[in-house]
Design an enzyme around this catalytic site. Structure first.
Site, PDB file in Angstrom:
ATOM      1  N   HIS A   1      -3.106   5.369  -1.019  1.00  0.00           N
ATOM      2  CA  HIS A   1      -4.236   4.450  -0.857  1.00  0.00           C
ATOM      3  C   HIS A   1      -5.312   5.066   0.053  1.00  0.00           C
ATOM      4  CE1 HIS A   1      -6.409   0.752  -0.803  1.00  0.00           C
ATOM      5  NE2 HIS A   1      -5.867   0.207   0.264  1.00  0.00           N
TER       6      HIS A   1
ATOM      7  N   ASP B   1       0.854  -1.187   0.000  1.00  0.00           N
ATOM      8  CA  ASP B   1       0.000   0.000   0.000  1.00  0.00           C
ATOM      9  C   ASP B   1       0.890   1.238   0.000  1.00  0.00           C
ATOM     10  OD1 ASP B   1      -2.090  -1.743   0.397  1.00  0.00           O
ATOM     11  OD2 ASP B   1      -2.700  -0.903   2.341  1.00  0.00           O
TER      12      ASP B   1
ATOM     13  N   HIS C   1      -5.355   1.851   8.459  1.00  0.00           N
ATOM     14  CA  HIS C   1      -4.635   2.323   7.270  1.00  0.00           C
ATOM     15  C   HIS C   1      -4.224   3.786   7.423  1.00  0.00           C
ATOM     16  CE1 HIS C   1      -6.081  -1.223   4.936  1.00  0.00           C
ATOM     17  NE2 HIS C   1      -4.980  -1.010   4.257  1.00  0.00           N
TER      18      HIS C   1
HETATM   19 ZN   LIG Z   1      -4.218  -2.135   2.647  1.00  0.00          ZN
END
Ligand SMILES: [Zn+2]
Length: 220
Positions: free
Chosen positions: A64, A60, A168
């Site tokens: 993202h 990632d 994230h």
């Molecule tokens: Zn991810």
């Protein structure tokens, strides 16, 4: 020699991409088709590969989850080449700060979490919703300690039912590079040399990667 280790000591911790393989539910499927086929009289075999950018073993980029964040093509190569630590997590739900405390995680580390996903997740052709993920509290803990890179052994660092976005964001906003979709079933916890290079796609939010580990002998 560890299981899965080759003669030169490197262990492949990537999953093989193949048509119909497990993928994140709302992401495009993986499809690999022969477009030119020697069996059918063509002079060469050539395939067409179609898939989401977060398929199989992949990375990632900040982009993202961070608007105007860096793409994977901007990742310093040192983020995923060098010393790394495989930490085994026994918690069947998620990685929590309490699981991390005993490991004295330091600034700049590359940390890969081996969870029960490695044994369980990849054995299933269907998507597993209750895979072990990094809790948002643990993500903030890692961000505070300024680690360089984190890896997990299923398709996302964040959970399916919770902490998907928060985990994230906490990692990517802190500039931590994220490797997902590792298969650590052949790897014991400990110190390793890591090489993981995502393919170079301009401005990519994610890209498939090949990841390999070799037990580290020197004690630093
Ligand atoms: Zn991810």
């Amino acid at each position: 020699m560890h299981a899965g280790e080759t003669k030169n000591g490197w262990i492949d911790v990537s999953v093989s991409l193949h048509s119909g393989m497990v993928h994140w539910p709302d992401n495009p499927p993986v499809r690999i088709e022969r477009m030119l086929d020697m069996e059918h009289g063509d002079v060469a075999n050539v395939s067409k590969i179609s898939m989401g950018s977060h398929s199989g073993t992949h990375m990632d980029a900040p982009l993202h989850f961070v608007r105007d964040g860096a793409g994977l093509d901007e990742m310093p190569l040192t983020a995923t080449m060098g010393r790394a630590r495989v930490i085994e997590i026994h918690d069947p739900e998620s990685v929590k700060p309490g699981d991390l405390d005993p490991h004295e995680i330091r600034r700049g580390e590359r940390i890969l979490f081996k969870t029960q996903n490695s044994a369980r997740g990849w054995a299933s052709a269907a998507f597993i919703e209750d895979f072990v993920y990094v809790s948002q509290e643990a993500a903030r803990y890692l961000a505070l300690r300024e680690i360089q890179t984190v890896g997990i052994d299923y398709l996302s660092v964040g959970g399916f039912h919770r902490d998907g976005v928060e985990t994230h964001q906490a990692l990517l906003e802190a500039g931590i590079w994220v490797i997902e979709g590792l298969d650590l079933s052949q790897v014991e916890p400990g110190e390793y040399e890591l090489v993981c290079l995502p393919i170079k796609v301009e401005g990519s939010d994610g890209a498939p990667a090949r990841a390999i580990l070799r037990p580290s002998n020197d004690r630093r």
